[in-house]
Design a protein around this motif. Structure first.
Motif, short mmCIF file in Angstrom:
data_model
loop_
_atom_site.label_atom_id
_atom_site.label_comp_id
_atom_site.label_asym_id
_atom_site.label_seq_id
_atom_site.Cartn_x
_atom_site.Cartn_y
_atom_site.Cartn_z
N LEU A 1 0.66 -1.21 -0.07
CA LEU A 1 0.20 0.16 0.13
C LEU A 1 0.93 1.28 -0.14
N LYS A 2 2.13 0.98 -0.25
CA LYS A 2 2.78 2.24 -0.49
C LYS A 2 2.54 3.59 -1.24
N GLY A 3 2.45 4.70 -0.53
CA GLY A 3 2.06 5.92 -1.27
C GLY A 3 0.68 6.18 -1.26
N LYS A 4 -0.29 5.25 -1.09
CA LYS A 4 -1.76 5.27 -1.19
C LYS A 4 -2.23 5.65 0.00
N TRP A 5 -3.08 6.89 -0.19
CA TRP A 5 -3.92 7.46 1.03
C TRP A 5 -5.18 6.75 1.21
N LEU A 6 -5.25 6.24 2.39
CA LEU A 6 -6.27 5.32 2.88
C LEU A 6 -6.99 5.94 4.10
N GLU A 7 -8.44 6.21 3.97
CA GLU A 7 -9.10 6.73 5.26
C GLU A 7 -9.33 5.62 6.32
N VAL A 8 -9.01 6.22 7.37
CA VAL A 8 -9.05 5.22 8.58
C VAL A 8 -10.11 5.91 9.73
N GLY A 9 -10.55 6.92 9.66
CA GLY A 9 -11.28 7.62 10.58
C GLY A 9 -11.86 8.93 10.47
N GLY A 10 -12.50 9.37 11.20
CA GLY A 10 -13.23 10.86 11.21
C GLY A 10 -12.92 11.74 12.49
N SER A 11 -12.77 12.84 12.60
CA SER A 11 -12.36 13.58 13.83
C SER A 11 -12.95 14.86 13.82
N GLY A 12 -12.73 15.70 15.07
CA GLY A 12 -13.00 17.13 14.96
C GLY A 12 -13.32 17.69 16.35
N GLN A 13 -13.34 18.96 16.30
CA GLN A 13 -13.50 19.59 17.55
C GLN A 13 -15.06 19.47 17.98
N VAL A 14 -15.28 18.93 19.43
CA VAL A 14 -16.58 18.47 19.41
C VAL A 14 -17.78 19.98 19.51
N HIS A 15 -18.81 19.74 18.69
CA HIS A 15 -19.73 20.78 18.61
C HIS A 15 -20.30 21.44 19.71
N PRO A 16 -20.45 22.69 19.86
CA PRO A 16 -20.97 23.28 21.23
C PRO A 16 -22.25 22.61 21.69
N ASN A 17 -23.01 22.36 20.66
CA ASN A 17 -24.59 21.67 21.23
C ASN A 17 -24.14 20.21 21.76
N VAL A 18 -23.27 19.50 21.34
CA VAL A 18 -23.03 18.37 21.85
C VAL A 18 -22.25 18.42 23.44
N VAL A 19 -21.47 19.54 23.48
CA VAL A 19 -21.07 19.78 24.68
C VAL A 19 -22.09 19.97 25.66
N ARG A 20 -22.95 20.90 25.32
CA ARG A 20 -24.21 21.01 26.18
C ARG A 20 -24.72 19.84 26.61
N ASN A 21 -25.00 18.86 25.67
CA ASN A 21 -25.58 17.62 25.77
C ASN A 21 -24.93 16.70 26.92
N TYR A 22 -23.59 17.09 26.99
CA TYR A 22 -22.77 16.26 27.83
C TYR A 22 -22.98 16.93 29.26
N GLY A 23 -23.59 17.97 29.26
CA GLY A 23 -23.82 18.54 30.74
C GLY A 23 -22.77 19.46 30.99
N LEU A 24 -21.82 20.05 29.97
CA LEU A 24 -20.78 20.94 30.23
C LEU A 24 -21.00 22.26 29.57
N ASP A 25 -20.30 23.15 30.04
CA ASP A 25 -20.43 24.58 29.42
C ASP A 25 -19.50 24.55 28.01
N PRO A 26 -19.88 24.99 27.01
CA PRO A 26 -19.02 24.88 25.92
C PRO A 26 -18.18 26.21 25.92
N GLU A 27 -18.49 27.24 26.75
CA GLU A 27 -17.68 28.26 26.88
C GLU A 27 -16.38 28.29 27.57
N ARG A 28 -16.54 27.08 28.59
CA ARG A 28 -15.19 26.81 29.29
C ARG A 28 -14.62 25.44 28.86
N HIS A 29 -15.51 24.57 28.39
CA HIS A 29 -14.85 23.34 27.99
C HIS A 29 -14.79 23.01 26.56
N ILE A 30 -13.65 22.46 26.08
CA ILE A 30 -13.49 22.57 24.79
C ILE A 30 -12.63 21.11 24.39
#
Length: 347
Positions: A282-311
């Motif tokens: 597989l040398k030189g071939k780009w392969l997708e292995v996952g997805g990622s990102g910064q947690v959305h503020p709405n999801v942070v709220r559903n965690y029970g956390l303040d998105p203004e403080r927790h990231i």
């Protein structure tokens, strides 16, 4: 040949003619028993002179010893014959392989999961477990998926004949993200009012279910999602953590990673994670292995956390795909066909 030699010859002939140990003992009694022929000869010495007793008695004793020797030899011959017959009847073909008790081994996906847990454990991540039958809120709403999101449809999600208080159907979890939600909410409740709150570092590996089946997809598959939340966690931390993980998992420092901009409703900004190997098929071939990102503020709220403080950031990857890449397997279905010829290669 005198009378004693004739007696020995008769005894040897009778012993040789006895086909079984029982018949041999009968022949013995005719010569050596209380009324046997040798005993009768010894009794006949009673009327002999002292000189005759001495000479004749010695000859009779020698005859008795010769008969006893012939008896012992015949007994041994019969025992040997019986043993030979038994060995023949119970013969073992030593050219055949031995019958051994089979030993089990770990499934390659289980091996991959153990490796993932060990690597993230060394980085301070907990391992979360949760139910495989989930509520609609945990599977979709808490993760900022809108009501009309296509993942809620019967084409993507398995539903079960159960409804929550709001009338929504329960489903087989389509991803392990609900475990992140459950863990984060429990963490927030545990440390409510504490400032600063301890960071959340957790991975959530496990079985997931979607209506999909081909060479690279299975209706039941394995996923691992991760979450790192705190008051000073950046996208840079995501790149460092995931790069370190991939290089340890694949045991290659030459591995390249690419974070490609994408969209997920539960993260913003979001990125697909691609890897490229520096050697091998597989040398030189780009392969997708996952997805990622910064947690959305709405999801942070559903965690029970303040998105203004927790990231923080979240990521997800298919453990089956990682196992395929690590072991060079090109068809996902091989993992679940239970062919021992395939599975033994990993143990």
């Amino acid at each position: 040949m005198n009378d004693l030699d004739t007696l020995v010859a008769a005894a040897v002939a009778d012993f040789a003619a006895a086909p079984t140990p029982a018949e041999l003992e009968n022949a013995k009694s005719r010569f050596l028993g209380k009324a046997g022929r040798v005993t009768e000869l010894l009794k006949g010495l009673a009327s002999a002179t002292p000189e005759e007793k001495k000479t004749r008695g010695a000859e009779i004793n020698q005859t008795k010893q010769r008969i006893e020797a012939a008896l012992t030899a015949r007994r041994q011959a019969l025992a040997d014959a019986e043993l030979a017959a038994q060995l023949k009847a119970e013969a073992l073909d030593v050219t055949l392989p031995g019958r051994q008790r089979g030993t089990g081994g770990l499934h390659p996906v289980s091996r991959a999961q153990e490796r993932i847990e060990a690597i993230f454990g060394s980085m301070g991540f907990d391992v979360a477990e949760g139910p495989e039958i989930e509520t609609d809120w945990m599977s979709f709403t808490a993760l900022n998926n809108p009501e009309n999101h296509p993942a809620r449809s019967m084409q993507d999600t398995f539903y079960v004949d159960m409804q929550d208080e709001g009338g929504r159907w329960y489903n087989l979890r389509p991803h392990t993200s609900p475990m992140q939600v459950r863990y984060a909410r429990a963490h927030a409740a545990k440390y409510a009012g504490q400032s600063p709150m301890p960071e959340i570092r957790v991975i959530a590996p496990g079985r997931t279910y979607r209506v999909d089946s081909d060479a690279t997809h299975s209706p039941m598959f394995h996923q691992c999602e991760g979450l790192w939340m705190g008051e000073n966690v950046s996208f840079k931390d995501l790149k460092v953590v995931f790069t370190a993980f991939c290089r340890q998992f694949f045991e290659s420092d030459d591995l390249q990673l690419r974070f490609r901009p994408s969209f997920f409703p539960f993260t913003e900004p979001s990125a697909e994670i691609d890897i490229a190997f520096a050697s091998g098929p597989l040398k030189g071939k780009w392969l997708e292995v996952g997805g990622s990102g910064q947690v959305h503020p709405n999801v942070v709220r559903n965690y029970g956390l303040d998105p203004e403080r927790h990231i923080g950031f979240a990521f997800g990857m298919g453990m089956d795909r990682l196992a395929m890449l690590r072991y060079g397997v090109n068809d996902l279905r091989l993992f679940f066909e239970n062919d021992l010829r395939f599975l033994r290669q990993f143990n």
